[in-house]
Design a protein around this motif. Sequence first.
Motif, PDB file in Angstrom:
ATOM      1  N   LYS A  22      -5.924  -5.994   8.334  1.00  0.00           N
ATOM      2  CA  LYS A  22      -4.722  -6.369   7.580  1.00  0.00           C
ATOM      3  C   LYS A  22      -3.523  -5.538   8.021  1.00  0.00           C
ATOM      4  O   LYS A  22      -2.426  -6.067   8.204  1.00  0.00           O
ATOM      5  CB  LYS A  22      -4.960  -6.207   6.078  1.00  0.00           C
ATOM      6  CG  LYS A  22      -5.900  -7.233   5.481  1.00  0.00           C
ATOM      7  CD  LYS A  22      -6.130  -6.962   4.001  1.00  0.00           C
ATOM      8  CE  LYS A  22      -7.127  -7.899   3.399  1.00  0.00           C
ATOM      9  NZ  LYS A  22      -6.729  -9.293   3.417  1.00  0.00           N
ATOM     10  N   SER A  51     -11.708  -4.714   7.299  1.00  0.00           N
ATOM     11  CA  SER A  51     -10.678  -5.634   6.798  1.00  0.00           C
ATOM     12  C   SER A  51      -9.375  -4.898   6.544  1.00  0.00           C
ATOM     13  O   SER A  51      -8.290  -5.426   6.786  1.00  0.00           O
ATOM     14  CB  SER A  51     -11.136  -6.300   5.504  1.00  0.00           C
ATOM     15  OG  SER A  51     -12.280  -7.074   5.715  1.00  0.00           O
ATOM     16  N   PHE A  52      -9.473  -3.679   6.063  1.00  0.00           N
ATOM     17  CA  PHE A  52      -8.304  -2.843   5.796  1.00  0.00           C
ATOM     18  C   PHE A  52      -7.507  -2.635   7.078  1.00  0.00           C
ATOM     19  O   PHE A  52      -6.299  -2.853   7.123  1.00  0.00           O
ATOM     20  CB  PHE A  52      -8.783  -1.504   5.218  1.00  0.00           C
ATOM     21  CG  PHE A  52      -7.705  -0.551   4.821  1.00  0.00           C
ATOM     22  CD1 PHE A  52      -6.989  -0.731   3.660  1.00  0.00           C
ATOM     23  CD2 PHE A  52      -7.433   0.560   5.608  1.00  0.00           C
ATOM     24  CE1 PHE A  52      -5.996   0.171   3.286  1.00  0.00           C
ATOM     25  CE2 PHE A  52      -6.455   1.465   5.239  1.00  0.00           C
ATOM     26  CZ  PHE A  52      -5.731   1.266   4.076  1.00  0.00           C
ATOM     27  N   GLN A 102      -5.400   8.129  -3.038  1.00  0.00           N
ATOM     28  CA  GLN A 102      -6.413   7.413  -3.814  1.00  0.00           C
ATOM     29  C   GLN A 102      -6.594   8.162  -5.136  1.00  0.00           C
ATOM     30  O   GLN A 102      -6.446   9.385  -5.182  1.00  0.00           O
ATOM     31  CB  GLN A 102      -7.743   7.332  -3.057  1.00  0.00           C
ATOM     32  CG  GLN A 102      -7.677   6.518  -1.789  1.00  0.00           C
ATOM     33  CD  GLN A 102      -9.051   6.176  -1.261  1.00  0.00           C
ATOM     34  OE1 GLN A 102      -9.351   5.019  -1.123  1.00  0.00           O
ATOM     35  NE2 GLN A 102      -9.891   7.147  -0.966  1.00  0.00           N
ATOM     36  N   TRP A 113     -14.377   5.852  -0.463  1.00  0.00           N
ATOM     37  CA  TRP A 113     -13.462   4.751  -0.158  1.00  0.00           C
ATOM     38  C   TRP A 113     -13.188   3.953  -1.425  1.00  0.00           C
ATOM     39  O   TRP A 113     -14.109   3.462  -2.066  1.00  0.00           O
ATOM     40  CB  TRP A 113     -14.084   3.855   0.909  1.00  0.00           C
ATOM     41  CG  TRP A 113     -13.198   2.756   1.397  1.00  0.00           C
ATOM     42  CD1 TRP A 113     -13.251   1.451   1.032  1.00  0.00           C
ATOM     43  CD2 TRP A 113     -12.146   2.869   2.353  1.00  0.00           C
ATOM     44  NE1 TRP A 113     -12.296   0.730   1.693  1.00  0.00           N
ATOM     45  CE2 TRP A 113     -11.603   1.589   2.511  1.00  0.00           C
ATOM     46  CE3 TRP A 113     -11.607   3.928   3.076  1.00  0.00           C
ATOM     47  CZ2 TRP A 113     -10.541   1.330   3.378  1.00  0.00           C
ATOM     48  CZ3 TRP A 113     -10.559   3.672   3.926  1.00  0.00           C
ATOM     49  CH2 TRP A 113     -10.038   2.384   4.078  1.00  0.00           C
ATOM     50  N   GLU A 114     -11.902   3.822  -1.815  1.00  0.00           N
ATOM     51  CA  GLU A 114     -11.526   3.123  -3.043  1.00  0.00           C
ATOM     52  C   GLU A 114     -10.696   1.870  -2.810  1.00  0.00           C
ATOM     53  O   GLU A 114     -10.203   1.298  -3.769  1.00  0.00           O
ATOM     54  CB  GLU A 114     -10.700   4.050  -3.948  1.00  0.00           C
ATOM     55  CG  GLU A 114     -11.489   4.946  -4.818  1.00  0.00           C
ATOM     56  CD  GLU A 114     -10.624   5.588  -5.902  1.00  0.00           C
ATOM     57  OE1 GLU A 114      -9.382   5.605  -5.785  1.00  0.00           O
ATOM     58  OE2 GLU A 114     -11.215   6.086  -6.855  1.00  0.00           O
ATOM     59  N   GLN A 115     -10.522   1.472  -1.602  1.00  0.00           N
ATOM     60  CA  GLN A 115      -9.671   0.316  -1.332  1.00  0.00           C
ATOM     61  C   GLN A 115     -10.399  -0.972  -1.717  1.00  0.00           C
ATOM     62  O   GLN A 115     -11.630  -1.018  -1.741  1.00  0.00           O
ATOM     63  CB  GLN A 115      -9.260   0.295   0.138  1.00  0.00           C
ATOM     64  CG  GLN A 115      -8.457   1.511   0.552  1.00  0.00           C
ATOM     65  CD  GLN A 115      -7.235   1.717  -0.325  1.00  0.00           C
ATOM     66  OE1 GLN A 115      -6.411   0.828  -0.474  1.00  0.00           O
ATOM     67  NE2 GLN A 115      -7.121   2.895  -0.926  1.00  0.00           N
ATOM     68  N   PRO A 116      -9.643  -2.041  -2.026  1.00  0.00           N
ATOM     69  CA  PRO A 116     -10.258  -3.285  -2.511  1.00  0.00           C
ATOM     70  C   PRO A 116     -11.024  -4.078  -1.457  1.00  0.00           C
ATOM     71  O   PRO A 116     -11.650  -5.078  -1.780  1.00  0.00           O
ATOM     72  CB  PRO A 116      -9.069  -4.089  -3.035  1.00  0.00           C
ATOM     73  CG  PRO A 116      -7.883  -3.530  -2.358  1.00  0.00           C
ATOM     74  CD  PRO A 116      -8.193  -2.093  -2.058  1.00  0.00           C
ATOM     75  N   TYR A 117     -10.982  -3.655  -0.200  1.00  0.00           N
ATOM     76  CA  TYR A 117     -11.718  -4.352   0.858  1.00  0.00           C
ATOM     77  C   TYR A 117     -12.307  -3.340   1.822  1.00  0.00           C
ATOM     78  O   TYR A 117     -11.871  -2.198   1.879  1.00  0.00           O
ATOM     79  CB  TYR A 117     -10.828  -5.354   1.614  1.00  0.00           C
ATOM     80  CG  TYR A 117      -9.353  -5.092   1.513  1.00  0.00           C
ATOM     81  CD1 TYR A 117      -8.563  -5.822   0.631  1.00  0.00           C
ATOM     82  CD2 TYR A 117      -8.734  -4.098   2.269  1.00  0.00           C
ATOM     83  CE1 TYR A 117      -7.202  -5.572   0.513  1.00  0.00           C
ATOM     84  CE2 TYR A 117      -7.383  -3.849   2.161  1.00  0.00           C
ATOM     85  CZ  TYR A 117      -6.622  -4.601   1.278  1.00  0.00           C
ATOM     86  OH  TYR A 117      -5.288  -4.341   1.157  1.00  0.00           O
ATOM     87  N   ILE A 152       0.864  -1.186   0.000  1.00  0.00           N
ATOM     88  CA  ILE A 152       0.000   0.000   0.000  1.00  0.00           C
ATOM     89  C   ILE A 152       0.899   1.233   0.000  1.00  0.00           C
ATOM     90  O   ILE A 152       1.588   1.495   0.985  1.00  0.00           O
ATOM     91  CB  ILE A 152      -0.930   0.018   1.233  1.00  0.00           C
ATOM     92  CG1 ILE A 152      -1.820  -1.227   1.247  1.00  0.00           C
ATOM     93  CG2 ILE A 152      -1.755   1.297   1.270  1.00  0.00           C
ATOM     94  CD1 ILE A 152      -2.610  -1.409   2.530  1.00  0.00           C
TER      95      ILE A 152
END
Length: 128
Positions: free
Chosen positions: A85, A81-82, A49, A73-77, A26
């Motif tokens: 992780k 969860s972000f 982002q 929000w553009e994150q894949p999860y 990231i």
Amino acid sequence: MSHFTHIKTCFQNLFYLEKALDRLGIPSKQEKKITTPSKSYTVNLVIPQSNGYDIKFSSNGQEYELVADMSFWEQPYPIESFIDKISQQYAGEVIISESQKIGFQPIKYEQNNDGSNTLVLERWNNDN
């Protein structure tokens, strides 16, 4: 109209936070804010982002809060969860670095299929 969400975290050390994000792939950058003459010095960590609504880890003096506009929000999860992780990687970085201070060396650090991490440390006893 933007509505920023502030989420408390357990991230207290910027160095370990940066290493955790790096291990997860990231991209992040430091944002420094210096105010004088009262000498207020703040370092935030920004996750850019593509939509221009960046995610920020902002210090509140105790820990780095995650600050984001959830509608962009553009994150894949999802956010939970972000943070999970990042927390998992952050803990690994703390364990490795603090263990090295007392003579342990990391031998293996791997991500398992179930999402957990395996970390193996060793220390040789030189006392005979």
